[in-house]
Design a protein around this motif. Sequence first.
Motif, PDB file in Angstrom:
ATOM      1  N   ILE A 177      17.917  11.393 -24.259  1.00 29.43           N
ATOM      2  CA  ILE A 177      16.602  11.807 -24.771  1.00 29.43           C
ATOM      3  C   ILE A 177      15.540  10.760 -24.450  1.00 29.43           C
ATOM      4  O   ILE A 177      14.434  11.085 -23.991  1.00 29.43           O
ATOM      5  N   GLN A 178      15.852   9.497 -24.679  1.00 27.35           N
ATOM      6  CA  GLN A 178      14.884   8.436 -24.396  1.00 27.35           C
ATOM      7  C   GLN A 178      14.550   8.373 -22.911  1.00 27.35           C
ATOM      8  O   GLN A 178      13.377   8.214 -22.534  1.00 27.35           O
ATOM      9  N   ALA A 179      15.564   8.511 -22.046  1.00 25.20           N
ATOM     10  CA  ALA A 179      15.306   8.494 -20.608  1.00 25.20           C
ATOM     11  C   ALA A 179      14.517   9.721 -20.174  1.00 25.20           C
ATOM     12  O   ALA A 179      13.650   9.631 -19.289  1.00 25.20           O
ATOM     13  N   LEU A 180      14.780  10.875 -20.805  1.00 19.28           N
ATOM     14  CA  LEU A 180      14.060  12.094 -20.444  1.00 19.28           C
ATOM     15  C   LEU A 180      12.577  11.989 -20.799  1.00 19.28           C
ATOM     16  O   LEU A 180      11.705  12.377 -19.999  1.00 19.28           O
ATOM     17  N   ILE A 181      12.272  11.467 -21.984  1.00 21.13           N
ATOM     18  CA  ILE A 181      10.866  11.305 -22.385  1.00 21.13           C
ATOM     19  C   ILE A 181      10.149  10.361 -21.432  1.00 21.13           C
ATOM     20  O   ILE A 181       9.020  10.629 -20.974  1.00 21.13           O
ATOM     21  N   ALA A 182      10.785   9.241 -21.106  1.00 27.70           N
ATOM     22  CA  ALA A 182      10.170   8.288 -20.183  1.00 27.70           C
ATOM     23  C   ALA A 182       9.956   8.908 -18.806  1.00 27.70           C
ATOM     24  O   ALA A 182       8.924   8.666 -18.159  1.00 27.70           O
ATOM     25  N   THR A 183      10.884   9.719 -18.365  1.00 29.17           N
ATOM     26  CA  THR A 183      10.761  10.345 -17.047  1.00 29.17           C
ATOM     27  C   THR A 183       9.638  11.368 -17.017  1.00 29.17           C
ATOM     28  O   THR A 183       8.828  11.402 -16.071  1.00 29.17           O
TER      29      THR A 183
END
Length: 308
Positions: free
Chosen positions: A96-102
Amino acid sequence: MTVTVDTTSGGPVKSSPTAFREVSASRKFRNEAARVTFALCFVLGVIPLVWLLWTVISEGAPALSDPNWWFGNAYGVDTTTQFGAGISQAIIGTLIQALIATVISVPIAVMTGIMLVEYPTSPLVKPVSFMVDILAGVPSIVATLFIFTVFVIGLSMGQSAFMVSLALILLMIPIVVRSTEEMLKLVPDELREASYALGISKWRTIVKVVLPTAMSGMLSGIFLAIARIMGETAPVLILAGPASSQVQTNPFDGGMNSLPLFIKDMWSAAQPASGFYYWGAALTLIIIIAVLNLIAAMTAKFLAPKTK
């Protein structure tokens, strides 16, 4: 050059010089010494990597072989004796954290790269390129402290997974900008000129010609940047807050767990079974990053311009 005598006329006849000469012993020695030096440096560089991979795989394989590892919950269990819990909440939090940053960083970085390459006469090119270089050299802890000072303390937004993603955005943008910039530079100018000759506007040329041609390399850079930020520890240690014992999917509610935070918590517990969890989580993180790199390679090959 050798000279021979013509038997018919009696005059000297010049022959062509020797095309090749035998390589001297000193040159052979220097070449062999360089080859041995390069091979030795390669072996010295590979030994730590192989040692690291072997240690992580040997220590973490028992955890991944457990049927509850991918879907169980390790928080709230007795890490002194229980070895059967899993890390589903940590995996979900990391994704989730990587998806938001992406989602936030990729459009900004791609459009920045387009401006740097396709609009070189813009007065913003030099300052933006300079700032991207500076941002690329900023350590993760500095970006984390900036987010903590401005948003967590200054704006009183509190610790949460979204704050972690904001720090990851600062680390991801320069990587994507530079990869996009290099891929756009590889697009031949003849393609742009042919499009302009047909009366197509600049922005349509960028969208319809330039970007599809460079898309494979751009996506590879994006996937590599995602793999890069997923292992960052400073943002999750400072901005995430205390890890939740339940699966947390709301990034604005504090306590979302992640793999780096899970590894730190299990290592700090210092219980007999803690090694089972943090080595397993480390191997899980390596597998996820390896899968992302594999996807990047396959995407680049699939979307690469087809040539005869």
